[in-house]
Enzyme design. Structure first.
Site, PDB file in Angstrom:
ATOM      1  CG  ASP A  34     -13.769 -12.324  23.161  1.00 35.13           C
ATOM      2  OD1 ASP A  34     -12.921 -11.489  23.311  1.00 35.13           O
ATOM      3  OD2 ASP A  34     -14.428 -12.486  22.173  1.00 35.13           O
TER       4      ASP A  34
ATOM      5  CB  CYS B 218      -0.873  -0.008   1.145  1.00 35.74           C
ATOM      6  SG  CYS B 218      -1.701   1.536   1.338  1.00 35.74           S
TER       7      CYS B 218
ATOM      8  CE1 TYR C 282     -16.036  -7.678  29.863  1.00 31.72           C
ATOM      9  CE2 TYR C 282     -15.679  -9.853  30.463  1.00 31.72           C
ATOM     10  CZ  TYR C 282     -15.586  -8.376  30.826  1.00 31.72           C
ATOM     11  OH  TYR C 282     -15.242  -7.883  31.827  1.00 31.72           O
TER      12      TYR C 282
ATOM     13  CB  CYS D 175      -8.575  -8.172  21.233  1.00 28.81           C
ATOM     14  SG  CYS D 175      -9.698  -6.837  22.279  1.00 28.81           S
TER      15      CYS D 175
HETATM   16  N1  SAH Z   1     -17.181 -12.653  22.165  1.00 29.32           N
HETATM   17  C1  SAH Z   1     -17.885 -11.622  21.327  1.00 29.32           C
HETATM   18  C2  SAH Z   1     -17.710 -10.379  21.668  1.00 29.32           C
HETATM   19  C3  SAH Z   1     -16.370  -9.850  22.023  1.00 29.32           C
HETATM   20  S1  SAH Z   1     -15.906  -8.149  22.041  1.00 29.32           S
HETATM   21  C4  SAH Z   1     -17.137 -12.163  20.036  1.00 29.32           C
HETATM   22  O1  SAH Z   1     -16.173 -12.859  19.733  1.00 29.32           O
HETATM   23  O2  SAH Z   1     -17.912 -11.613  18.846  1.00 29.32           O
HETATM   24  C5  SAH Z   1     -16.120  -7.600  23.536  1.00 29.32           C
HETATM   25  C6  SAH Z   1     -17.764  -7.513  23.916  1.00 29.32           C
HETATM   26  O3  SAH Z   1     -17.805  -7.125  25.302  1.00 29.32           O
HETATM   27  C7  SAH Z   1     -18.522  -6.347  22.997  1.00 29.32           C
HETATM   28  O4  SAH Z   1     -19.463  -6.861  22.553  1.00 29.32           O
HETATM   29  C8  SAH Z   1     -18.566  -5.467  24.033  1.00 29.32           C
HETATM   30  O5  SAH Z   1     -20.019  -4.693  23.861  1.00 29.32           O
HETATM   31  C9  SAH Z   1     -19.001  -6.158  25.388  1.00 29.32           C
HETATM   32  N2  SAH Z   1     -18.672  -5.430  26.666  1.00 29.32           N
HETATM   33  C10 SAH Z   1     -18.127  -4.282  27.015  1.00 29.32           C
HETATM   34  N3  SAH Z   1     -17.866  -4.170  28.349  1.00 29.32           N
HETATM   35  C11 SAH Z   1     -18.555  -5.079  28.954  1.00 29.32           C
HETATM   36  C12 SAH Z   1     -19.158  -5.256  30.170  1.00 29.32           C
HETATM   37  N4  SAH Z   1     -18.895  -4.680  31.219  1.00 29.32           N
HETATM   38  N5  SAH Z   1     -19.956  -6.525  30.414  1.00 29.32           N
HETATM   39  C13 SAH Z   1     -20.254  -7.133  29.431  1.00 29.32           C
HETATM   40  N6  SAH Z   1     -20.140  -6.987  27.972  1.00 29.32           N
HETATM   41  C14 SAH Z   1     -19.208  -6.082  27.799  1.00 29.32           C
END
Ligand code: SAH
Length: 484
Positions: free
Chosen positions: A392, A76, A320, A419
């Site tokens: 997660d 790029c 999460y 992540c």
């Molecule tokens: N496991 C899912 C999402 C991971 S991303 C996947 O693989 O697609 C992390 C997620 O945590 C997001 O959807 C975000 O909205 C949520 N999140 C952030 N803070 C949180 C909290 N205190 N309690 C529950 N969920 C939360």
């Protein structure tokens, strides 16, 4: 510590012997470390000193004298300017090594694990066969260039200057067509982009999502108003793009760096798109989180499932959980799965996703994981005591209160999907202080060309050493020996 002999603007010749967590090359000039963006390990370069601190400094890459064997040509042309890809000039196999090492070092330096323990548990990193054009989602900022033209592209590293580029090589090809359609509508109807400093103007960002399996496209325009001028015309033009499925507006009138506003108004089509991971179908709304690299996501979830080691009798909590992707992957092999997620729209998606896939052993709750899971375990622990907990979290990692509840509930296994390996390591230090053991860890490349890395970790309960106690009855022995 070596004392610095350099001055700002000096030119120095150095060999890059390491790389920092943000992808900068690190080399020493008379023993004094310099961080040089765009230099890669093994390069011999000339750098111009740009900033000096007490124990280290920064330099700008001026000339590559000897090219590193792990350097490649960045495909790029914006790669040095744009803040998105920090590793484009590094061969892909070396990118994987970089990520593996980043996770390893964080586990050792932040997590407090010994290097021998970490090396014994870490598996080979899981690479991607598609290191470009892999992203199913992009959020493009809109603004003006120096000549006053409306542009869209990406923020330059550590700034909010937009590098005009509608054709990012991490994204899908259709992004260009969509962005050019919006730019030409803005020009025609004199719709101004948002100006962050003045808080004026209309279009802030455009979110584009693409279902890799279904081909469905979502466009969500983030606007500093409730309405756009000539909305119908814009919609009609966007809806003509093949496979367009959802066009919406997100209202964001706040003076903030948060991209999306909470209110979504559908202008055309459905309020969501669908996509598949493995054989599961998912509905995805604009405000819901969905992993950006669908090909690697399947590998990531397969690993999480393998680490969970389910037999069909387990109660699993997926904290999460987003739109329930991991939950539904696990539900196929568990007795019951509970998912918790803070974004209400994502939980609407999760419930719909369970139905879509005919999964009846998954239940979802909206709220903060630290509150919902803790309250449930305080009030009704025996109803849903976890055998396996999957977390997660976003980059900031898990809430401390959540870690305490998990420790109190003593699930047999904890699968941590992360992540950000620095916050992962911080949390593992707490979890593995006493009750849990680091069993397995693997880096998964969800974000090729960037320094970001996804990690999956398995912790298992530390059992007290099984002492084999043999009671010996001396009288009996004596008696037997006397008989013989
Ligand atoms: N496991 C899912 C999402 C991971 S991303 C996947 O693989 O697609 C992390 C997620 O945590 C997001 O959807 C975000 O909205 C949520 N999140 C952030 N803070 C949180 C909290 N205190 N309690 C529950 N969920 C939360």
């Amino acid at each position: 510590m070596v004392k610095n002999q350099m001055k700002k603007n000096d030119l120095v010749r150095i060999t890059i012997s390491d790389m920092g967590i943000n992808g900068e090359g690190i080399g020493k000039a008379d023993g004094f470390p310099l961080f040089v963006k765009d230099a890669v390990i093994g390069d011999e370069i000339v750098a111009r000193v740009t900033k000096l601190k007490k124990n280290y400094g920064f330099g700008r890459l001026e000339e590559i004298i000897i090219k590193s064997p792990v350097r490649c040509d960045a495909p790029c042309k914006f790669s040095r300017q744009c803040g998105g890809c920090q590793l484009q000039a590094l061969k892909y196999s070396e990118q994987l090594r970089f990520k593996h090492k980043k996770v390893r070092n964080n586990l050792i330096h932040i997590g407090g694990f010994s290097s021998a323990d970490v090396e014994a548990v870490m598996e080979e990193p899981i690479g991607s066969q598609k290191p470009f054009h892999y992203r199913n989602k992009a959020q493009f900022p809109f603004g003006k260039d120096r000549d006053g033209n409306t542009v869209t592209g990406f923020f330059q590293g550590r700034s909010h200057n937009i590098v005009a580029n509608t054709d990012c090589i991490l994204g899908v090809e259709v992004n260009k067509e969509i962005l050019e359609c919006i730019l030409s509508y803005m020009k025609e109807f004199e719709v101004p982009p948002y100006d962050e400093e003045k808080g004026k103007g209309l279009i802030r960002h455009v979110l584009i999502r693409y279902g890799f399996t279904t081909g469905e496209i979502m466009v969500c325009i983030v606007v500093n108003a409730n309405k756009l001028p000539e909305e119908d015309i814009l919609c009609e033009r966007l809806s003509k793009i093949e496979k367009m499925t959802s066009v919406s507006i997100s209202v964001n009138r706040e003076n903030t760096n948060v991209i999306m506003g909470n209110k979504i108004r559908v202008l055309w089509g459905k309020p969501y798109i669908t996509d598949y991971i493995g054989d599961l179908e998912f509905r995805i709304s604009p405000l819901s989180f969905y992993q950006v690299n669908p090909i690697q996501t399947e590998k990531l979830y397969t690993k999480a499932l393998e680490y969970a080691g389910l037999t069909g009798n387990e109660t699993v909590w997926d904290l999460y959980c987003g739109i329930g992707t991991i939950s539904l992957f696990l539900a196929k092999e568990a007795k019951k799965v509970y998912g918790v997620e803070i974004i209400p729209q994502a939980i609407d998606d999760a419930r719909d996703n369970a139905k879509r896939n005919g999964i009846t052993n998954a239940e979802f709750f909206v709220g903060a994981a630290e509150d919902i899971f803790t309250e449930f375990m305080e009030k009704r622990p025996d109803e849903a005591r976890p055998d396996v907990v999957v977390v997660d979290p976003p980059r900031k990692g898990c809430d401390k209160k959540l870690l305490e509840t998990i420790l109190n509930m003593e699930p047999e296994k904890i699968v941590y999907v992360s992540c950000d390996s620095a916050t992962l390591a911080r949390d593992l230090k707490i979890l593995c202080e006493d009750k849990y053991r680091l069993e397995k860890a693997v880096a998964v490349d969800q974000f090729s060309q960037t320094v970001h890395v996804e990690t999956v970790v398995l912790l298992s309960q530390q059992k007290p050493d099984d002492h084999i106690e043999i009671e010996i009855n001396l009288d009996e022995i004596d008696a037997t020996s006397a008989e013989t």
